[in-house]
Design a protein around this motif. Structure first.
Motif, PDB file in Angstrom:
ATOM      1  N   ILE A  11       0.866  -1.189   0.000  1.00 18.52           N
ATOM      2  CA  ILE A  11       0.000   0.000   0.000  1.00 18.52           C
ATOM      3  C   ILE A  11       0.898   1.232   0.000  1.00 18.52           C
ATOM      4  O   ILE A  11       1.554   1.539   0.995  1.00 18.52           O
ATOM      5  N   GLN A  44      -8.275   3.818   6.879  1.00 20.51           N
ATOM      6  CA  GLN A  44      -7.887   4.711   5.790  1.00 20.51           C
ATOM      7  C   GLN A  44      -6.384   4.953   5.890  1.00 20.51           C
ATOM      8  O   GLN A  44      -5.897   5.518   6.880  1.00 20.51           O
ATOM      9  N   LEU A  70      -0.105  -4.814   8.082  1.00 18.75           N
ATOM     10  CA  LEU A  70      -1.326  -5.362   7.487  1.00 18.75           C
ATOM     11  C   LEU A  70      -2.130  -6.143   8.529  1.00 18.75           C
ATOM     12  O   LEU A  70      -3.330  -5.924   8.690  1.00 18.75           O
ATOM     13  N   ARG A 111      -5.884  -5.272  10.339  1.00 18.66           N
ATOM     14  CA  ARG A 111      -6.997  -6.216  10.340  1.00 18.66           C
ATOM     15  C   ARG A 111      -7.459  -6.546  11.757  1.00 18.66           C
ATOM     16  O   ARG A 111      -8.659  -6.682  12.014  1.00 18.66           O
ATOM     17  N   THR A 139      -5.738   5.270   0.628  1.00 20.45           N
ATOM     18  CA  THR A 139      -6.213   3.937   0.252  1.00 20.45           C
ATOM     19  C   THR A 139      -6.953   3.325   1.436  1.00 20.45           C
ATOM     20  O   THR A 139      -6.467   3.391   2.571  1.00 20.45           O
ATOM     21  N   LYS A 140      -8.099   2.719   1.170  1.00 23.58           N
ATOM     22  CA  LYS A 140      -8.848   2.044   2.231  1.00 23.58           C
ATOM     23  C   LYS A 140      -8.400   0.579   2.309  1.00 23.58           C
ATOM     24  O   LYS A 140      -8.358  -0.125   1.299  1.00 23.58           O
ATOM     25  N   TYR A 141      -8.066   0.131   3.515  1.00 24.94           N
ATOM     26  CA  TYR A 141      -7.687  -1.264   3.747  1.00 24.94           C
ATOM     27  C   TYR A 141      -8.532  -1.775   4.900  1.00 24.94           C
ATOM     28  O   TYR A 141      -8.357  -1.352   6.043  1.00 24.94           O
ATOM     29  N   HIS A 142      -9.475  -2.667   4.601  1.00 25.96           N
ATOM     30  CA  HIS A 142     -10.446  -3.116   5.594  1.00 25.96           C
ATOM     31  C   HIS A 142     -11.105  -1.884   6.214  1.00 25.96           C
ATOM     32  O   HIS A 142     -11.743  -1.126   5.513  1.00 25.96           O
TER      33      HIS A 142
END
Length: 224
Positions: free
Chosen positions: A160, A208, A175, A179, A202-205
């Protein structure tokens, strides 16, 4: 709460006599690393707002006063050097959790190891830095109903906003952290942006991920 996020570049819009006109409505400043402490001191002094920071992999002259390595125990620093390093008014949150108002911020400084320089970590070492803070995260969940609000890092997460070269590759550890602990924001630096088309958010789960290069403003939507 409005937050001014900065990293990696001394921004002429900030380092100027118009800083109050542009940023007086900020409630907090977060520095994601690779900025000199005198720049942070200027911001704290001029805006009179709290500033939390982590170190990156550059501008590390003052790092020994905040994160002591084995070698630092055998080095001599004058009282003036120590005063200069520790009186900027900025609050170091590297490998710490800090509560500012109603906001819970956790800091993880440094970059992925690429040449054995200071403040560089393997992914295993970064996992250990995180694990040391798990008891405090669990306490936060019990008392405040959430683990944290913001993870402030220097390096990005793996895959990312990072790059393929060893110096700018991100941490895989971030990461699983996102989560599991679900911070609302992960704010990082380290990746310079030279094109307005470069991806900054970028959105990850549920997180932001934001590149704070130069400066970026976020609004948490929560009262300070």
């Amino acid at each position: 709460m409005k937050i001014l996020c900065i990293s990696d570049q001394i921004d002429p819009l900030i380092y100027s006599n118009t800083i109050k006109d542009r940023f007086s409505d900020m409630d907090l400043v977060l520095s994601a690393g690779d900025l000199p402490l005198d720049y942070l001191e200027f911001i704290v002094t001029t805006l009179n707002k709290p500033l939390l920071f982590v170190f990156g992999n550059h501008n590390l002259k003052e790092l020994p006063f905040y994160r002591h390595s084995f070698e630092d125990r055998f080095r001599f620093y004058s009282p003036q050097e120590e005063r200069d390093a520790l009186t900027s008014g900025a609050i170091h949150v590297g490998s710490k959790i800090h509560r500012e108002g109603n906001l819970i911020v956790m800091g993880l400084g440094g970059s992925l190891r690429y040449n054995n320089g200071p403040n560089q970590f393997t992914n295993r070492q970064m996992n250990f830095e995180i694990l040391k803070l798990v008891p405090r995260l669990l306490f936060n969940k019990l008392v405040y109903g959430r683990f944290l609000d913001i993870l402030l890092t220097h390096a990005p997460p793996l895959g990312i906003h990072d790059k393929e070269d060893p110096c700018h590759r991100g941490f895989k550890a971030f990461l699983w952290f996102m989560r599991l602990f679900k911070p609302r924001f992960l704010i990082h630096g380290h990746i310079h942006l030279y094109d307005l088309q470069d991806v900054r958010t970028t959105k990850y789960h549920e997180t932001q991920v934001i590149n704070a290069y130069s400066h970026y403003i976020i609004d948490t939507g929560a009262a300070s």
